[in-house]
Design an enzyme around this catalytic site. Structure first.
Site, PDB file in Angstrom:
ATOM      1  N   ARG A 103       0.865  -1.708  -0.097  1.00  0.00           N
ATOM      2  CA  ARG A 103       0.304   0.492  -0.135  1.00  0.00           C
ATOM      3  C   ARG A 103       1.158   0.780   0.488  1.00  0.00           C
ATOM      4  O   ARG A 103       1.409   1.418   0.839  1.00  0.00           O
ATOM      5  CB  ARG A 103      -0.756  -0.054   1.114  1.00  0.00           C
ATOM      6  CG  ARG A 103      -1.643   1.691   1.701  1.00  0.00           C
ATOM      7  CD  ARG A 103      -3.083   1.564   2.203  1.00  0.00           C
ATOM      8  NE  ARG A 103      -3.485   0.384   1.582  1.00  0.00           N
ATOM      9  CZ  ARG A 103      -4.524   0.441   2.631  1.00  0.00           C
ATOM     10  NH1 ARG A 103      -5.479   1.370   3.069  1.00  0.00           N
ATOM     11  NH2 ARG A 103      -5.823  -0.005   1.806  1.00  0.00           N
ATOM     12  N   HIS A 130      -7.563   0.973  -6.946  1.00  0.00           N
ATOM     13  CA  HIS A 130      -7.369   0.624  -5.540  1.00  0.00           C
ATOM     14  C   HIS A 130      -8.152  -0.968  -5.768  1.00  0.00           C
ATOM     15  O   HIS A 130      -9.235  -1.393  -5.430  1.00  0.00           O
ATOM     16  CB  HIS A 130      -8.502   0.349  -4.179  1.00  0.00           C
ATOM     17  CG  HIS A 130      -8.201   0.400  -3.115  1.00  0.00           C
ATOM     18  ND1 HIS A 130      -7.980  -0.814  -2.484  1.00  0.00           N
ATOM     19  CD2 HIS A 130      -9.343   0.310  -2.202  1.00  0.00           C
ATOM     20  CE1 HIS A 130      -7.829  -0.572  -1.755  1.00  0.00           C
ATOM     21  NE2 HIS A 130      -9.060  -0.165  -1.599  1.00  0.00           N
ATOM     22  N   GLN A 133      -9.937  -3.731  -3.808  1.00  0.00           N
ATOM     23  CA  GLN A 133     -11.408  -3.274  -3.261  1.00  0.00           C
ATOM     24  C   GLN A 133     -11.639  -3.310  -4.368  1.00  0.00           C
ATOM     25  O   GLN A 133     -12.982  -3.994  -3.936  1.00  0.00           O
ATOM     26  CB  GLN A 133     -10.914  -2.258  -3.072  1.00  0.00           C
ATOM     27  CG  GLN A 133     -12.680  -1.289  -2.975  1.00  0.00           C
ATOM     28  CD  GLN A 133     -12.664  -1.384  -1.079  1.00  0.00           C
ATOM     29  OE1 GLN A 133     -11.564  -1.330  -0.387  1.00  0.00           O
ATOM     30  NE2 GLN A 133     -13.689  -1.962  -0.934  1.00  0.00           N
ATOM     31  N   ASP A 217     -16.757   7.371  -1.791  1.00  0.00           N
ATOM     32  CA  ASP A 217     -15.677   6.938  -0.932  1.00  0.00           C
ATOM     33  C   ASP A 217     -15.541   8.327  -0.841  1.00  0.00           C
ATOM     34  O   ASP A 217     -15.886   8.703  -0.623  1.00  0.00           O
ATOM     35  CB  ASP A 217     -14.954   6.442  -1.531  1.00  0.00           C
ATOM     36  CG  ASP A 217     -13.476   6.837  -1.009  1.00  0.00           C
ATOM     37  OD1 ASP A 217     -12.969   6.184  -0.257  1.00  0.00           O
ATOM     38  OD2 ASP A 217     -12.304   6.307  -2.380  1.00  0.00           O
ATOM     39  N   CYS A 257     -16.133   1.755   0.165  1.00  0.00           N
ATOM     40  CA  CYS A 257     -15.288   0.372   0.747  1.00  0.00           C
ATOM     41  C   CYS A 257     -14.599   1.148   2.108  1.00  0.00           C
ATOM     42  O   CYS A 257     -13.872   0.136   2.512  1.00  0.00           O
ATOM     43  CB  CYS A 257     -14.104   1.478  -0.370  1.00  0.00           C
ATOM     44  SG  CYS A 257     -13.824   2.788  -0.127  1.00  0.00           S
ATOM     45  N   ARG A 285     -13.806  -8.043   1.634  1.00  0.00           N
ATOM     46  CA  ARG A 285     -12.637  -8.246   1.726  1.00  0.00           C
ATOM     47  C   ARG A 285     -11.286  -9.298   1.924  1.00  0.00           C
ATOM     48  O   ARG A 285     -10.599  -9.431   1.120  1.00  0.00           O
ATOM     49  CB  ARG A 285     -12.282  -6.865   2.228  1.00  0.00           C
ATOM     50  CG  ARG A 285     -12.394  -5.791   2.208  1.00  0.00           C
ATOM     51  CD  ARG A 285     -11.771  -5.148   0.545  1.00  0.00           C
ATOM     52  NE  ARG A 285     -10.457  -5.037   1.066  1.00  0.00           N
ATOM     53  CZ  ARG A 285     -10.044  -4.526   0.633  1.00  0.00           C
ATOM     54  NH1 ARG A 285     -10.358  -3.348   1.503  1.00  0.00           N
ATOM     55  NH2 ARG A 285      -8.013  -4.425   0.564  1.00  0.00           N
TER      56      ARG A 285
HETATM   57  N1   CP Z   1     -11.200  -0.339   2.517  1.00  0.00           N
HETATM   58  C1   CP Z   1     -10.288   0.040   2.485  1.00  0.00           C
HETATM   59  O1   CP Z   1      -9.017  -0.357   1.787  1.00  0.00           O
HETATM   60  O2   CP Z   1      -9.619   0.292   3.415  1.00  0.00           O
HETATM   61  P1   CP Z   1      -8.670   0.557   5.073  1.00  0.00           P
HETATM   62  O3   CP Z   1      -7.918   1.232   4.740  1.00  0.00           O
HETATM   63  O4   CP Z   1      -8.882   0.234   6.692  1.00  0.00           O
HETATM   64  O5   CP Z   1      -7.429  -0.960   5.101  1.00  0.00           O
HETATM   65  N1  NVA Z   2      -9.426   6.669  -1.156  1.00  0.00           N
HETATM   66  C1  NVA Z   2      -9.119   6.459   0.131  1.00  0.00           C
HETATM   67  C2  NVA Z   2      -9.730   4.754  -0.178  1.00  0.00           C
HETATM   68  C3  NVA Z   2      -9.532   4.200   1.355  1.00  0.00           C
HETATM   69  C4  NVA Z   2      -9.093   2.678   1.077  1.00  0.00           C
HETATM   70  C5  NVA Z   2      -8.213   6.484   0.004  1.00  0.00           C
HETATM   71  O1  NVA Z   2      -7.148   6.575  -0.893  1.00  0.00           O
HETATM   72  O2  NVA Z   2      -7.921   7.131   0.737  1.00  0.00           O
END
Ligand code: CP
Ligand code: NVA
Length: 298
Positions: A103, A130, A133, A217, A257, A285
């Site tokens: 990530r 993502h 997701q 989101d 999400c 997930r």
């Molecule tokens: N939806 C999602 O990726 O959640 P986190 O940021 O908590 O991993």
């Molecule tokens: N768009 C959001 C998604 C979090 C799961 C971010 O990148 O923070």
């Protein structure tokens, strides 16, 4: 040849459905208490430059349920790209573990990891996509609506990583995608150029009108916290609330999400209401990560 999952575009339609089939089987085994230690003694390294609840816990728990082991590497642990190059980190990890999930901020970091690693690399979110997701979300929609055929998804909010991955998926799969966002917050142009299914509007009522799924989101993604206050005003007309939902057809489902900023992009009454499937979505997930990991290591 090793496979990676750095973007939805790494997969074709058939491969996406292979992962959905695997995920369905793994979910059924988990629910029935049938042991499925398919990745016994395998190790997953999880690199995080940003916070996480769902991604971290579901990958780690998923690996445990599959008989393997996951190592959490917090932002300060390896300080990827600064303490040593992304490429050297990838080459080291390739000698010890079987799979990498990362990530990160820049999409290039995931791409560079995938280029230098001889083991599969999974994008656990970056500034452009993502993909895990969206695999989870589409799997959840199929569970609820049986298929993606004739399904219209309305994505309301920021044209961000989650939105881009939906756009990528719309180029490969059967659903239609209505996207409503304020001017200046449109999704990635290169992604839009790859699909004929995404329709952009600045009117959220127009976007939800024929939607089976209404999705949102956060307005300010991780790393964009400095723009959060400004965005609260600009995005206000794009909040998913009871008023907006008066424009929707019956039987719509609400997805997010998560994490949600309640009272901003979505109200409590909507996220906790009868049409919301956000926690079924969050549960999935776990199952989809398992499907993705098993598929990549097949
Ligand atoms: N939806 C999602 O990726 O959640 P986190 O940021 O908590 O991993
Ligand atoms: N768009 C959001 C998604 C979090 C799961 C971010 O990148 O923070």
């Amino acid at each position: 040849m090793k496979r990676d999952f750095t973007s939805i575009f790494d997969l074709g339609k058939q491969e996406i459905y292979e992962i959905f089939d695997l995920t369905k089987k793994l979910k059924e085994s988990q629910k029935k208490g049938i042991k499925h230690k398919i990745l016994k003694d395998k190790t997953l390294a999880m690199i995080f430059e940003k916070p996480s609840l769902r991604t971290r816990v579901t990958f780690e728990t998923g690996m445990t349920q599959l008989g393997g082991h996951a190592i959490y590497l917090a932002p300060a642990d390896i300080n990827i790209g600064k303490r040593e190059s992304v490429s050297d980190a990838a080459k080291n990890l390739s000698r010890w573990v079987d799979l990498i999930m990362a990530r990160v901020f820049a999409h290039k970091t995931v791409e560079d990891l995938a280029k230098s690693a001889v083991i599969p690399v999974i994008n656990g979110l970056c500034d452009i996509e993502h993909p895990c997701q969206i695999m989870c979300d589409l799997f959840t929609i199929i569970e609820k609506k049986e298929s993606l055929e004739k399904i219209t998804i309305a994505y309301i909010g920021d044209g961000n990583n989650v939105c881009n991955s939906f756009i990528a998926a719309s180029a490969l799969l059967e659903f239609n995608l209505n996207i409503a966002m304020p001017r200046g917050y449109e999704p990635n142009k290169d992604y839009l150029a790859k699909t004929k299914k995404a329709i952009l509007t600045y009117d959220p009522k127009q976007a939800v009108k024929d939607a089976d799924i209404i999705y949102t989101d956060v307005w300010a993604s991780m790393g964009q916290e400095q723009s959060a206050e400004k965005k609260k005003k600009i995005f206000k007309p794009y909040q998913i609330n009871s008023e907006l939902l008066k424009s929707a057809q019956k039987d719509y489902l609400i997805m997010h999400c998560l994490p949600a900023h309640r009272g901003e992009e979505i109200t409590d009454e909507v996220i906790d209401g009868p049409n919301s499937i956000v926690f079924d979505q969050a549960e999935n997930r776990l199952h989809i990560q398992k499907g993705i990991m098993v598929w990549l290591l097949k």
